[in-house]
Design a protein around this motif. Structure first.
Motif: not given
Length: 471
Positions: A39, A100, A110, A112
């Motif tokens: 991020m 996040q 979100v 990943r």
């Protein structure tokens, strides 16, 4: 496979992607944000933030050795590992802003994992299949490593790995004389390394030549060897030493940093399946929308324009109105500034002098300048090297270059002027606190009007007439 549908799916959680995600979610859109790595993207983790933190350490190491205010010089004890630890601490301090958890607090889902398109309106990321009305590709870029003979068989650094070093290089070889290469060269020189920069063309070749020459002169004076016009052809390792051969010379050091440019991160996306035309970046129109799939937008480096963090943020502001309200908005480049954070700094916005003359003709371009050594604040602080150069057409600035102390801050006034179509009078009429470096900009604007006021026979005749008959 978990199937999701949303209004906007954003691929990439760097500056551009995060800005779009935050704006869209807070306006009420259903947003999915996909990030396969860290991020915050390159800027937070490998670029702007760590490089400026390391440059701050380099400044602190250099200043006591070269005081300009009457203080006796002192050679500090440089702890390279501690400087790198502070770089990591700065990243950790800023990271929550891009985390996040924060974006989930905005209502963003979100994911990943790495994303890839399966068709024109669907992507897969890990165990998720996401169908969206609109997509925003904000995947950023990574260091480009040229096909130099032997490069794959030797250890080398890029901006993604150089900040992990905890042991100071004895002699850092830098391939590439652009902003990243020159910033890291000066930082490491000031922290105690020998440094050699190898550039295939002209170091800082995209900047105003006069301004770049001042920076390069300072870097050379600090002991950095800058080799220009020699392309790295081969790299070999002999024990603990690395040698770069250019065909015209050989340069040996302990560490190698490759800083020759950036490559856009598109290879994992399967863009062809989505019908998204691309070459080195996504092919977009003036609205930053794919020319071949109207569902898809690209921002930042993925859009193939200027590669700066602030451009990605600006692009986010261009696409959000289109995503949220269907209001067309076009991206422009003429008002985008950039800065190289060497000492002295070099900043620029708009056209260079050569570009202005080519576009408007020499007769229509007025070049005005003002030097740092004529500024009282610069004299007081001893930072007198530098100048501002402004290109003016029809009373409006079309470009400006500043080299010197705080150039990256001072360019803001000219960036605002270009973005809003301001005339030189708007700058000259601005009242600024005294003494400040910002007065350099005001004095440059004044220099534009000086010939009209002080070298005009008509003005002098009018003044004599008024003074003769004024009651």
């Amino acid at each position: 496979m978990m199937k999701l549908t949303c209004d906007v799916c954003i691929i990439g959680a760097g500056s551009g992607g995060l800005s779009v995600a935050a704006g869209a979610a807070q306006m009420g859109a259903d947003v999915v944000l996909i990030e396969g790595h860290k991020m915050g993207g390159d800027c937070l983790n490998y670029g702007c933030i760590p490089s400026k933190a390391l440059l701050a350490a380099a400044h602190d190491a250099h200043a006591p050795i070269h005081p300009v205010t009457g203080v006796s010089p002192v050679r500090p004890d440089v702890d390279y590992a501690a400087a790198k630890d502070r770089v990591a601490a700065v990243i950790d301090t800023i990271a929550p802003v891009d985390s996040q958890e924060r974006f989930e607090g905005f209502g963003v889902r979100v994911i990943r994992d790495w994303a890839r398109f399966t068709d024109t309106d669907t992507v897969v990321a890990g165990a998720h299949e996401i169908t969206a009305r609109r997509f925003v590709i904000a995947t950023g870029s990574r260091p480009f490593v040229p096909p130099i003979d032997g490069i794959d068989s030797v250890p080398y650094l890029t901006n993604e790995t150089v900040f992990d070093l905890r042991e100071r290089p004895d002699h850092l070889l830098v391939i590439g004389g652009g902003p990243i290469g020159m910033e890291m060269a000066q930082a490491h020189r000031r922290l105690g390394s020998e440094v050699t920069v190898i550039e295939g063309a002209k170091a800082m070749g995209k900047d105003d030549p006069e301004a770049a020459a001042l920076v390069l002169e300072r870097l050379r004076a600090e002991g950095i060897t800058i080799v220009e016009g020699q392309q790295a052809a081969r790299v070999v390792r002999d024990g603990g030493q690395l040698t770069v051969d250019t065909g015209s010379g050989s340069y040996t050091g302990s560490h190698l940093l490759v800083a020759v440019g950036r490559q856009v991160n598109l290879d994992k996306l399967d863009l062809d399946r989505a019908g998204v035309r691309h070459d080195r970046a996504v092919t977009v129109d003036g609205r930053l929308r794919s020319v071949s799939n109207k569902r898809v937008f690209a921002v930042g480096d993925a859009a193939g324009r200027l590669q700066f963090t602030h451009v990605a943020g600006y692009h986010a502001g261009v696409v959000i109105p289109q995503l949220m309200f269907g209001v067309p908005s076009r991206a422009k480049d003429h008002h985008i500034p950039w800065a190289t954070y060497t000492d002295p700094e070099l900043a620029h916005v708009g056209l260079t002098e050569a570009q202005a003359v080519k576009e408007h003709g020499r007769s229509k371009v007025t070049t005005v300048r003002f030097t740092y050594d004529e500024n009282d604040r610069a004299q007081a602080t001893g930072k007198t090297d530098g100048f501002v150069k402004v290109l003016v057409v029809g009373g409006r600035p079309v470009g400006a270059t500043i080299v010197g102390q705080s150039a990256g801050e001072l360019i803001a006034m000219w960036a605002m002027a270009l973005a809003n179509g301001l005339k030189m009078k708007a700058i000259s009429d601005t009242v600024l606190p005294y003494p400040t470096l910002a007065e350099i900009n005001k004095r440059a604007a004044g220099a534009y009007f000086s010939p009209m006021l002080f070298n005009s026979d008509m003005v002098k005749a009018v003044v004599r007439f008024v003074q003769k008959y004024l009651p």
